[in-house]
Enzyme design. Sequence first.
Site, PDB file in Angstrom:
ATOM      1  N   ARG A  60       4.446 -12.511  11.063  1.00  0.00           N
ATOM      2  CA  ARG A  60       3.923 -11.472  10.170  1.00  0.00           C
ATOM      3  C   ARG A  60       3.454 -12.090   8.852  1.00  0.00           C
ATOM      4  O   ARG A  60       2.466 -11.670   8.268  1.00  0.00           O
ATOM      5  CB  ARG A  60       5.027 -10.435   9.921  1.00  0.00           C
ATOM      6  CG  ARG A  60       4.454  -9.078   9.743  1.00  0.00           C
ATOM      7  CD  ARG A  60       5.439  -7.963   9.605  1.00  0.00           C
ATOM      8  NE  ARG A  60       4.679  -6.840   9.100  1.00  0.00           N
ATOM      9  CZ  ARG A  60       4.194  -5.850   9.839  1.00  0.00           C
ATOM     10  NH1 ARG A  60       4.434  -5.804  11.124  1.00  0.00           N
ATOM     11  NH2 ARG A  60       3.473  -4.894   9.290  1.00  0.00           N
ATOM     12  N   LEU A  88       1.858  -3.458   4.443  1.00  0.00           N
ATOM     13  CA  LEU A  88       1.282  -4.673   3.871  1.00  0.00           C
ATOM     14  C   LEU A  88       2.392  -5.658   3.500  1.00  0.00           C
ATOM     15  O   LEU A  88       3.496  -5.260   3.132  1.00  0.00           O
ATOM     16  CB  LEU A  88       0.425  -4.318   2.651  1.00  0.00           C
ATOM     17  CG  LEU A  88      -0.840  -3.540   3.046  1.00  0.00           C
ATOM     18  CD1 LEU A  88      -1.429  -2.807   1.861  1.00  0.00           C
ATOM     19  CD2 LEU A  88      -1.878  -4.473   3.681  1.00  0.00           C
ATOM     20  N   ASN A 102      -2.963   3.882  -1.925  1.00  0.00           N
ATOM     21  CA  ASN A 102      -2.844   4.391  -0.550  1.00  0.00           C
ATOM     22  C   ASN A 102      -2.978   5.904  -0.565  1.00  0.00           C
ATOM     23  O   ASN A 102      -2.653   6.563  -1.549  1.00  0.00           O
ATOM     24  CB  ASN A 102      -1.474   4.019   0.026  1.00  0.00           C
ATOM     25  CG  ASN A 102      -1.300   4.493   1.452  1.00  0.00           C
ATOM     26  OD1 ASN A 102      -2.168   4.301   2.298  1.00  0.00           O
ATOM     27  ND2 ASN A 102      -0.186   5.146   1.727  1.00  0.00           N
ATOM     28  N   THR A 103      -3.458   6.441   0.534  1.00  0.00           N
ATOM     29  CA  THR A 103      -3.465   7.891   0.673  1.00  0.00           C
ATOM     30  C   THR A 103      -2.554   8.272   1.834  1.00  0.00           C
ATOM     31  O   THR A 103      -2.568   7.640   2.886  1.00  0.00           O
ATOM     32  CB  THR A 103      -4.892   8.442   0.852  1.00  0.00           C
ATOM     33  OG1 THR A 103      -4.807   9.837   1.095  1.00  0.00           O
ATOM     34  CG2 THR A 103      -5.654   7.784   1.975  1.00  0.00           C
ATOM     35  N   HIS A 104      -1.737   9.305   1.606  1.00  0.00           N
ATOM     36  CA  HIS A 104      -0.726   9.691   2.592  1.00  0.00           C
ATOM     37  C   HIS A 104      -0.816  11.193   2.856  1.00  0.00           C
ATOM     38  O   HIS A 104      -0.911  11.982   1.906  1.00  0.00           O
ATOM     39  CB  HIS A 104       0.669   9.340   2.056  1.00  0.00           C
ATOM     40  CG  HIS A 104       1.758   9.702   3.013  1.00  0.00           C
ATOM     41  ND1 HIS A 104       1.999   8.982   4.161  1.00  0.00           N
ATOM     42  CD2 HIS A 104       2.640  10.725   3.007  1.00  0.00           C
ATOM     43  CE1 HIS A 104       2.988   9.553   4.821  1.00  0.00           C
ATOM     44  NE2 HIS A 104       3.404  10.611   4.144  1.00  0.00           N
ATOM     45  N   ASP A 136       3.879   0.082  -3.550  1.00  0.00           N
ATOM     46  CA  ASP A 136       4.880  -0.913  -3.938  1.00  0.00           C
ATOM     47  C   ASP A 136       5.480  -1.492  -2.660  1.00  0.00           C
ATOM     48  O   ASP A 136       4.891  -1.343  -1.585  1.00  0.00           O
ATOM     49  CB  ASP A 136       5.926  -0.306  -4.896  1.00  0.00           C
ATOM     50  CG  ASP A 136       6.766   0.771  -4.229  1.00  0.00           C
ATOM     51  OD1 ASP A 136       6.646   0.961  -2.991  1.00  0.00           O
ATOM     52  OD2 ASP A 136       7.551   1.431  -4.937  1.00  0.00           O
ATOM     53  N   GLY A 138       7.934  -0.606  -0.847  1.00  0.00           N
ATOM     54  CA  GLY A 138       8.559   0.313   0.110  1.00  0.00           C
ATOM     55  C   GLY A 138       7.486   0.990   0.959  1.00  0.00           C
ATOM     56  O   GLY A 138       6.300   0.743   0.792  1.00  0.00           O
ATOM     57  N   ASP A 140       5.501   4.077   1.444  1.00  0.00           N
ATOM     58  CA  ASP A 140       5.070   5.311   0.776  1.00  0.00           C
ATOM     59  C   ASP A 140       5.968   5.692  -0.404  1.00  0.00           C
ATOM     60  O   ASP A 140       6.215   6.877  -0.651  1.00  0.00           O
ATOM     61  CB  ASP A 140       4.997   6.481   1.784  1.00  0.00           C
ATOM     62  CG  ASP A 140       4.026   6.185   2.917  1.00  0.00           C
ATOM     63  OD1 ASP A 140       3.001   5.531   2.675  1.00  0.00           O
ATOM     64  OD2 ASP A 140       4.295   6.616   4.052  1.00  0.00           O
TER      65      ASP A 140
HETATM   66  C1  GRF Z   1      -5.348  10.127   6.789  1.00  0.00           C
HETATM   67  O1  GRF Z   1      -4.807  11.423   6.857  1.00  0.00           O
HETATM   68  C2  GRF Z   1      -4.365   9.175   6.166  1.00  0.00           C
HETATM   69  O2  GRF Z   1      -3.658   9.695   5.093  1.00  0.00           O
HETATM   70  C3  GRF Z   1      -3.472   8.941   7.345  1.00  0.00           C
HETATM   71  O3  GRF Z   1      -4.359   8.746   8.408  1.00  0.00           O
HETATM   72  C4  GRF Z   1      -5.518   9.504   8.164  1.00  0.00           C
HETATM   73  C5  GRF Z   1      -6.701   8.577   8.215  1.00  0.00           C
HETATM   74  O4  GRF Z   1      -7.859   9.249   8.503  1.00  0.00           O
HETATM   75  N1  GRF Z   1      -2.499   7.926   7.133  1.00  0.00           N
HETATM   76  P1  GRF Z   1      -9.278   8.526   8.506  1.00  0.00           P
HETATM   77  O5  GRF Z   1      -9.166   7.258   9.327  1.00  0.00           O
HETATM   78  O6  GRF Z   1      -9.666   8.246   7.084  1.00  0.00           O
HETATM   79  O7  GRF Z   1     -10.199   9.517   9.145  1.00  0.00           O
END
Ligand code: GRF
Length: 203
Positions: A60, A88, A102-104, A136, A138, A140
């Site tokens: 890894r 990561l 990041n988007t969650h 960071d 962790g 999310d």
């Molecule tokens: C998003 O909802 C993201 O937050 C999640 O996976 C989805 C990704 O969607 N972890 P896309 O590949 O941008 O369409």
Amino acid sequence: MLVSGSGSNLQALLDAASQPAYGARIVAVGADRTGIEGLARAERAGVPYFVRRLKDHATRAEWDAALTAATAEHRPDLVVSAGFMKVLGREFLARYGGRLVNTHPALLPSFPGADGVRDALAYGAKVTGCTVHLVDDGVDTGPVIAQRAVEIRDEDHLDEGAALHERIKEVERGLLVEVVGRLARGGYRIEGPGGRRVRLREE
Ligand code: GRF
């Protein structure tokens, strides 16, 4: 940008960044797998892309080093992970910590991890949403930059959250575009106890 899937968040940023006033440009797209729509979107937009698969590396740590080096070649000011389905590594975080977003698809700190949508549904929550946050070490757990709520409907239980995830993604794309633009144009400060409070500069 780092992606693993359909790349609809990537597309939203590509579209936004095609306007010079947006203030940010996508210099490259990185992925941990081939054959995904996210890479096809990069190709169609004429944005350079690269793939570093975990299974092509002995450890890894080697994968982490390879992903870091491939990313660094493009000299990004900001790295955005949008649906990148790998945690990561240390080297990546050491290099891009503080400028890695990041988007969650849930309202953190509720429902972190790979199944944020289904976990919220299984819990019986009535409201969920999306979170854009700094990464960071962790999963999310980094400081929240912005969040938006999405209501959970009774019928969301019928399709295991597929329609709910689509509603979240619609909101998520708008939020990500807004946040990345503001980060790029105005900058931000990290404040407060434990460095948990991210303040976007007023524009
Ligand atoms: C998003 O909802 C993201 O937050 C999640 O996976 C989805 C990704 O969607 N972890 P896309 O590949 O941008 O369409």
